[in-house]
Design a protein around this motif. Structure first.
Motif, PDB file in Angstrom:
ATOM      1  N   MET A   1       2.564 -19.705   4.939  1.00  5.68           N
ATOM      2  CA  MET A   1       1.655 -18.805   4.214  1.00  5.68           C
ATOM      3  C   MET A   1       2.372 -18.170   3.018  1.00  5.68           C
ATOM      4  N   GLU A   2       3.155 -18.975   2.331  1.00  7.26           N
ATOM      5  CA  GLU A   2       3.966 -18.490   1.207  1.00  7.26           C
ATOM      6  C   GLU A   2       3.107 -18.420  -0.059  1.00  7.26           C
ATOM      7  N   LEU A   3       2.961 -17.231  -0.603  1.00  4.77           N
ATOM      8  CA  LEU A   3       2.099 -17.010  -1.756  1.00  4.77           C
ATOM      9  C   LEU A   3       2.914 -17.073  -3.042  1.00  4.77           C
ATOM     10  N   SER A   4       2.452 -17.889  -3.990  1.00  9.86           N
ATOM     11  CA  SER A   4       3.132 -18.002  -5.280  1.00  9.86           C
ATOM     12  C   SER A   4       2.082 -18.185  -6.370  1.00  9.86           C
ATOM     13  N   GLU A   5       2.551 -18.328  -7.614  1.00  9.10           N
ATOM     14  CA  GLU A   5       1.645 -18.463  -8.747  1.00  9.10           C
ATOM     15  C   GLU A   5       1.964 -19.726  -9.524  1.00  9.10           C
TER      16      GLU A   5
ATOM     17  N   PRO B   1      -8.288  -6.501   4.741  1.00  9.36           N
ATOM     18  CA  PRO B   1      -7.513  -7.484   3.966  1.00  9.36           C
ATOM     19  C   PRO B   1      -7.133  -6.951   2.593  1.00  9.36           C
ATOM     20  N   TRP B   2      -5.897  -7.192   2.195  1.00 11.22           N
ATOM     21  CA  TRP B   2      -5.402  -6.891   0.867  1.00 11.22           C
ATOM     22  C   TRP B   2      -5.027  -8.201   0.199  1.00 11.22           C
ATOM     23  N   GLU B   3      -4.679  -8.142  -1.077  1.00  9.94           N
ATOM     24  CA  GLU B   3      -4.346  -9.369  -1.804  1.00  9.94           C
ATOM     25  C   GLU B   3      -3.112 -10.052  -1.230  1.00  9.94           C
ATOM     26  N   ASN B   4      -2.162  -9.282  -0.730  1.00 10.22           N
ATOM     27  CA  ASN B   4      -0.907  -9.860  -0.251  1.00 10.22           C
ATOM     28  C   ASN B   4      -0.653  -9.611   1.225  1.00 10.22           C
ATOM     29  N   GLY B   5      -1.699  -9.322   1.987  1.00 14.01           N
ATOM     30  CA  GLY B   5      -1.506  -9.095   3.404  1.00 14.01           C
ATOM     31  C   GLY B   5      -2.690  -8.385   4.039  1.00 14.01           C
ATOM     32  N   ASN B   6      -2.438  -7.713   5.149  1.00 14.78           N
ATOM     33  CA  ASN B   6      -3.500  -7.019   5.880  1.00 14.78           C
ATOM     34  C   ASN B   6      -3.020  -5.672   6.379  1.00 14.78           C
ATOM     35  N   GLN B   7      -3.873  -4.671   6.242  1.00 10.83           N
ATOM     36  CA  GLN B   7      -3.642  -3.378   6.866  1.00 10.83           C
ATOM     37  C   GLN B   7      -4.430  -3.364   8.170  1.00 10.83           C
ATOM     38  N   PHE B   8      -3.836  -2.834   9.232  1.00 10.44           N
ATOM     39  CA  PHE B   8      -4.545  -2.848  10.510  1.00 10.44           C
ATOM     40  C   PHE B   8      -4.123  -1.684  11.393  1.00 10.44           C
ATOM     41  N   THR B   9      -4.983  -1.375  12.337  1.00 10.11           N
ATOM     42  CA  THR B   9      -4.684  -0.411  13.384  1.00 10.11           C
ATOM     43  C   THR B   9      -4.857  -1.108  14.727  1.00 10.11           C
TER      44      THR B   9
ATOM     45  N   LEU C   1       0.929  -5.463   7.226  1.00 11.49           N
ATOM     46  CA  LEU C   1       1.655  -6.720   7.393  1.00 11.49           C
ATOM     47  C   LEU C   1       1.550  -7.512   6.097  1.00 11.49           C
ATOM     48  N   PRO C   2       2.659  -7.720   5.380  1.00 10.57           N
ATOM     49  CA  PRO C   2       2.597  -8.404   4.082  1.00 10.57           C
ATOM     50  C   PRO C   2       2.526  -9.925   4.208  1.00 10.57           C
ATOM     51  N   VAL C   3       1.617 -10.380   5.051  1.00  9.88           N
ATOM     52  CA  VAL C   3       1.405 -11.807   5.291  1.00  9.88           C
ATOM     53  C   VAL C   3      -0.093 -12.042   5.372  1.00  9.88           C
TER      54      VAL C   3
ATOM     55  N   ASN D   1     -12.589 -16.619   3.216  1.00  7.56           N
ATOM     56  CA  ASN D   1     -13.040 -15.229   3.253  1.00  7.56           C
ATOM     57  C   ASN D   1     -12.277 -14.314   2.307  1.00  7.56           C
ATOM     58  N   LEU D   2     -11.361 -14.873   1.516  1.00  5.58           N
ATOM     59  CA  LEU D   2     -10.683 -14.062   0.510  1.00  5.58           C
ATOM     60  C   LEU D   2     -11.658 -13.690  -0.608  1.00  5.58           C
ATOM     61  N   THR D   3     -11.499 -12.500  -1.141  1.00  3.60           N
ATOM     62  CA  THR D   3     -12.332 -12.064  -2.261  1.00  3.60           C
ATOM     63  C   THR D   3     -11.483 -11.981  -3.528  1.00  3.60           C
ATOM     64  N   GLY D   4     -12.150 -11.956  -4.670  1.00  2.39           N
ATOM     65  CA  GLY D   4     -11.441 -11.798  -5.935  1.00  2.39           C
ATOM     66  C   GLY D   4     -11.115 -13.103  -6.636  1.00  2.39           C
ATOM     67  N   TYR D   5     -11.611 -14.230  -6.127  1.00  4.85           N
ATOM     68  CA  TYR D   5     -11.360 -15.531  -6.742  1.00  4.85           C
ATOM     69  C   TYR D   5     -12.682 -16.218  -7.049  1.00  4.85           C
ATOM     70  N   ARG D   6     -12.775 -16.811  -8.216  1.00  9.10           N
ATOM     71  CA  ARG D   6     -13.993 -17.517  -8.593  1.00  9.10           C
ATOM     72  C   ARG D   6     -13.996 -18.955  -8.099  1.00  9.10           C
TER      73      ARG D   6
END
Length: 458
Positions: A322-326, A262-270, A280-282, A354-359
């Protein structure tokens, strides 16, 4: 889009009257909505429960640029001085016009259905295929007995592949759409709980979704979620004209993920097919499964796995998926407010949990509609399934979502769960809890319009 003379349109749509006086009138495109009328359009008036499009025929031709219109035979006083084609039924005529036009095109078609993920899978499939072909796809939610014909009639003559979403509310609808679209490849994303109110059981939903096979061309491909027993069991003795391919999380499938990062803006996978790494930027592991389905369809039509990362990189999903905004306080917001069922809501919650990086993690959940007599139980189960160590606060909106709140309070405690029937009050209270280290998920059925909460935070 379709460009024909009025005489040709009359023949294709089953016209009943003599149109020789207007035979050379040119038609470009079709509309059923006077608000979206474009110059040269054929207007198709639909008789609705509250309004009748026939009341606007003269106005759209004389003042709004329409070149012609259909007219249903049982509606009195057709305007004989205007280019009007009289038909038995305008909806049927629209569908037959689309059928005739589609059959005139040299085009490949991918048909997509499922309880969840249709639109995301459509968007991904279109992007992957665009690496090799000129592609058009269903716009918005034009996926029913009116929307799909309009989508077909918007296809350009030089389009090489059409990606068509096929929705339903009752038995028989997808069979009709499939036979209209005549797909070369079909995808069934999953079987969930949407339409339980109409169909009564997940078994009946599975049967309805499998109707998409009915229009499949010879030597086509059937791509389905192999982890779903309702699909696997029904297709294990399939001896039709298509080949079967499965995707899913388990290693029993033809295509499955081997590793996910998992990345902040999507997922890397094989995947199990080759060593290539994809991004995949989702957000959401469930969207990797949607991507796998799209990859199988694209590969079937000749797009190599090596080309697919370019398709993923340029991906832009339809709004509110799954639209990500601020937000104004720096909080991250996941707007997934287009639709909801227990399956999709649990998947979205699992993503945030399961996201990381948020308090701080906050869920804003609204009613899930069309779930039938067990709707209260489905909502309660969403609440009772929450992990208090992974979710900080829950805000609910709507009558049914009171059951989510009831279950959530058992898991998180009374002081971390808030139930509302007023979106403005919900938004005002929510603002007190967000910081630049907060992630907020907003999820509900379309009828709840929870995107208004997203706008309030921005």
């Amino acid at each position: 889009m379709i460009e024909k003379s009025l005489a040709e349109i009359a023949k294709m749509a089953g016209g009943l009257n003599d149109v020789r006086k207007f035979a050379d009138v040119k038609v470009k495109g079709v509309s059923i909505d006077t608000r979206k009328m474009e110059a040269g359009n054929l207007f198709v008036p639909i008789k609705g429960s509250r309004t009748d499009g026939h009341n606007f025929v003269a106005d759209v031709i004389e003042n709004r640029g329409a070149s012609a219109a259909l007219w249903q035979k049982d509606v009195p006083s057709p305007p004989e001085h205007l280019p009007v084609i009289i038909v038995e039924d305008t909806t049927t005529a629209l569908q037959e016009l689309a059928r005739s036009y589609r059959n005139s095109l040299e085009i490949k078609v991918v048909g997509i259905t499922g309880s969840n993920g249709k639109t995301t899978t459509k968007d991904i499939t279109s992007n992957l295929l665009a690496q090799k072909y000129k592609v058009q796809k269903t716009e918005g939610n034009f996926n029913n007995h009116l929307g799909l014909p309009l989508t077909l009639l918007r296809l350009r003559e030089d389009t090489e592949v059409a990606v068509l979403e096929m929705g339903m509310s009752s038995k028989g609808e997808i069979e009709f759409l499939s036979k209209l679209g005549r797909p070369d490849a079909v995808i069934i994303t999953n079987i969930g709980e949407s339409h339980l109110l109409d169909l009564g059981s997940r078994e009946a939903i599975a049967d309805a979704k499998l109707e998409i096979i009915s229009g499949l061309k010879e030597n086509g491909i059937i791509i389905y979620h192999g982890d779903e027993p309702l699909l696997r069991d029904r297709l294990q003795n399939y001896h039709g004209k298509g080949i079967l391919k499965t995707f899913g999380a388990s290693h029993d499938n033809d295509l499955y993920p081997v590793a996910i990062e998992p990345w902040e803006n999507g997922n890397q996978f094989t995947t199990n097919l080759g060593s290539a790494t994809f991004f995949l930027p989702v957000l959401g592991n469930h969207n990797i499964l949607n991507a796998l389905a799209a990859m199988l369809a694209a590969e079937f039509l000749g797009v190599s796995f090596e080309q697919m990362n370019d398709g993923f990189a340029s991906l832009k999903l339809t709004k509110m998926r799954m639209e990500l905004s601020e937000g104004v306080h720096g909080e991250k917001i996941i707007n997934d407010a287009y639709n909801a069922s227990p399956t999709s809501m649990n998947a979205a919650i699992d993503l945030v949990a399961n996201l990381t990086g948020y308090r701080r993690k906050i869920l804003v959940l609204g009613d899930m509609l069309e779930l039938g007599p067990l709707e209260q139980e489905y909502h309660y189960k969403v609440g009772i399934s929450l992990d208090a160590s992974k979710v900080d606060y829950v805000f609910t909106y709507g009558e049914l979502s009171e059951s989510i709140a009831r279950g959530a309070k058992e898991m998180l405690g009374e002081n971390r769960v808030f139930a509302f029937h007023d979106k403005q009050k919900l938004s005002e209270e929510l603002k007190k809890y967000v910081t630049n280290e907060t992630i907020v998920l907003v999820k509900a059925s379309r009828g709840m319009a929870l995107e208004e909460v997203v706008k309030a935070l921005q």
